[in-house]
Design a protein around this motif. Structure first.
Motif, PDB file in Angstrom:
ATOM      1  N   THR A  16       6.251 -32.287  35.914  1.00  0.00           N
ATOM      2  CA  THR A  16       5.740 -31.201  36.021  1.00  0.00           C
ATOM      3  C   THR A  16       4.597 -30.334  36.416  1.00  0.00           C
ATOM      4  O   THR A  16       4.348 -28.779  36.903  1.00  0.00           O
ATOM      5  N   LYS A  17       3.895 -31.129  36.319  1.00  0.00           N
ATOM      6  CA  LYS A  17       2.688 -30.127  37.097  1.00  0.00           C
ATOM      7  C   LYS A  17       3.088 -30.596  38.830  1.00  0.00           C
ATOM      8  O   LYS A  17       2.296 -28.555  39.148  1.00  0.00           O
ATOM      9  N   ALA A  18       3.540 -31.100  39.581  1.00  0.00           N
ATOM     10  CA  ALA A  18       3.831 -30.356  40.745  1.00  0.00           C
ATOM     11  C   ALA A  18       4.939 -29.827  40.972  1.00  0.00           C
ATOM     12  O   ALA A  18       4.738 -28.633  41.517  1.00  0.00           O
ATOM     13  N   MET A  22       3.977 -26.247  42.638  1.00  0.00           N
ATOM     14  CA  MET A  22       5.229 -25.351  43.092  1.00  0.00           C
ATOM     15  C   MET A  22       5.519 -23.481  43.170  1.00  0.00           C
ATOM     16  O   MET A  22       5.397 -22.987  44.366  1.00  0.00           O
ATOM     17  N   ILE A  23       5.032 -23.593  42.370  1.00  0.00           N
ATOM     18  CA  ILE A  23       5.285 -21.806  41.841  1.00  0.00           C
ATOM     19  C   ILE A  23       3.756 -21.190  41.996  1.00  0.00           C
ATOM     20  O   ILE A  23       3.845 -20.008  42.050  1.00  0.00           O
ATOM     21  N   TYR A  24       3.054 -22.481  40.828  1.00  0.00           N
ATOM     22  CA  TYR A  24       1.686 -21.132  41.006  1.00  0.00           C
ATOM     23  C   TYR A  24       0.311 -21.592  42.484  1.00  0.00           C
ATOM     24  O   TYR A  24      -0.817 -20.967  42.527  1.00  0.00           O
ATOM     25  N   GLY A  25       0.653 -22.802  42.415  1.00  0.00           N
ATOM     26  CA  GLY A  25      -0.254 -22.883  43.550  1.00  0.00           C
ATOM     27  C   GLY A  25      -1.244 -24.541  42.391  1.00  0.00           C
ATOM     28  O   GLY A  25      -0.753 -24.361  42.484  1.00  0.00           O
ATOM     29  N   LEU A  98       2.917 -23.493  32.361  1.00  0.00           N
ATOM     30  CA  LEU A  98       2.966 -21.564  33.483  1.00  0.00           C
ATOM     31  C   LEU A  98       2.090 -20.757  33.177  1.00  0.00           C
ATOM     32  O   LEU A  98       1.177 -19.600  33.469  1.00  0.00           O
ATOM     33  N   GLU A  99       2.528 -20.341  32.162  1.00  0.00           N
ATOM     34  CA  GLU A  99       2.072 -19.228  30.724  1.00  0.00           C
ATOM     35  C   GLU A  99       0.135 -19.784  30.633  1.00  0.00           C
ATOM     36  O   GLU A  99      -0.675 -18.774  30.673  1.00  0.00           O
ATOM     37  N   GLY A 100       0.506 -20.985  30.135  1.00  0.00           N
ATOM     38  CA  GLY A 100      -1.133 -21.357  30.096  1.00  0.00           C
ATOM     39  C   GLY A 100      -2.066 -20.772  30.968  1.00  0.00           C
ATOM     40  O   GLY A 100      -3.583 -21.430  30.947  1.00  0.00           O
ATOM     41  N   VAL A 101      -1.789 -21.704  32.544  1.00  0.00           N
ATOM     42  CA  VAL A 101      -2.455 -21.990  33.634  1.00  0.00           C
ATOM     43  C   VAL A 101      -2.947 -19.544  33.752  1.00  0.00           C
ATOM     44  O   VAL A 101      -3.534 -19.806  34.147  1.00  0.00           O
ATOM     45  N   SER A 102      -1.431 -18.984  33.649  1.00  0.00           N
ATOM     46  CA  SER A 102      -1.874 -17.774  33.421  1.00  0.00           C
ATOM     47  C   SER A 102      -2.689 -17.196  32.825  1.00  0.00           C
ATOM     48  O   SER A 102      -2.697 -15.623  33.135  1.00  0.00           O
ATOM     49  N   ARG A 103      -3.081 -17.873  32.210  1.00  0.00           N
ATOM     50  CA  ARG A 103      -3.687 -16.738  30.699  1.00  0.00           C
ATOM     51  C   ARG A 103      -5.070 -16.973  31.021  1.00  0.00           C
ATOM     52  O   ARG A 103      -5.308 -18.009  31.017  1.00  0.00           O
ATOM     53  N   SER A 119       6.181 -21.209  24.834  1.00  0.00           N
ATOM     54  CA  SER A 119       7.761 -22.174  24.639  1.00  0.00           C
ATOM     55  C   SER A 119       9.249 -21.061  23.919  1.00  0.00           C
ATOM     56  O   SER A 119      10.206 -22.222  24.577  1.00  0.00           O
ATOM     57  N   SER A 120       8.780 -20.646  22.635  1.00  0.00           N
ATOM     58  CA  SER A 120       9.891 -20.442  22.036  1.00  0.00           C
ATOM     59  C   SER A 120      10.851 -18.966  22.877  1.00  0.00           C
ATOM     60  O   SER A 120      12.090 -19.090  22.507  1.00  0.00           O
ATOM     61  N   GLU A 121       9.965 -18.480  23.504  1.00  0.00           N
ATOM     62  CA  GLU A 121      10.384 -17.389  24.724  1.00  0.00           C
ATOM     63  C   GLU A 121      11.140 -17.892  25.555  1.00  0.00           C
ATOM     64  O   GLU A 121      12.021 -16.854  26.045  1.00  0.00           O
TER      65      GLU A 121
END
Length: 137
Positions: A16-18, A22-25, A98-103, A119-121
């Motif tokens: 999941t981290k990998a 891949m998406i976020y850097g 991704l939401e967590g690392v972008s906030r 997660s729910s969305e």
């Protein structure tokens, strides 16, 4: 900044981290812990605690299954360190990460709330969305 620790059965946390990278850097604020068949609650708790000891400030432990061994190990670590703010969430997913690392949340509790909502969305049904679009026209 809140450091996140991903913990899941098998290599799910590592992958999941990998995938997130891949998406976020690079995600230096995220650590991942594998849970193998040879591990138990105590050995997994120790792996998590070792990462916690290397981090300053608040932590968010993100696990795969509610009440599974990764979740229970995260809760054990959080209970052993009541002076630190350590949040534990289950239901780990790539959209949640991704939401967590972008906030830029101010506390681990705020970050946990943001990630729960994300997660729910993130769970969507093609059929339901198709029906909604048809009803709009």
């Amino acid at each position: 900044m809140t450091h996140m620790i991903l913990v899941a059965h098998g290599k799910l946390a590592i992958e999941t981290k990998a995938s997130g990278e891949m998406i976020y850097g690079q995600l230096p604020m995220v650590s991942a812990v594998a849970f193998s068949k040879e591990d138990g609650l105590d050995s997994l708790s120790l792996k998590i605690k070792e990462i916690c000891d290397q981090q300053e400030g608040q932590l968010l432990i993100l696990t795969d299954l509610f009440c599974g061994t990764p979740y229970n190990a995260g809760c054990k670590v959080a209970m052993e360190e009541p002076e630190r703010q350590i949040e534990v969430l289950s239901g780990m997913s790539l959209p949640m990460l991704l939401e967590g690392v972008s906030r830029n949340a101010t506390t681990a509790a705020d970050l946990a709330s943001i990630m729960k909502l994300a997660s729910s969305e993130a769970c969507r049904s093609f059929r339901e969305q198709q029906i909604e679009l048809e009803e709009e026209f």
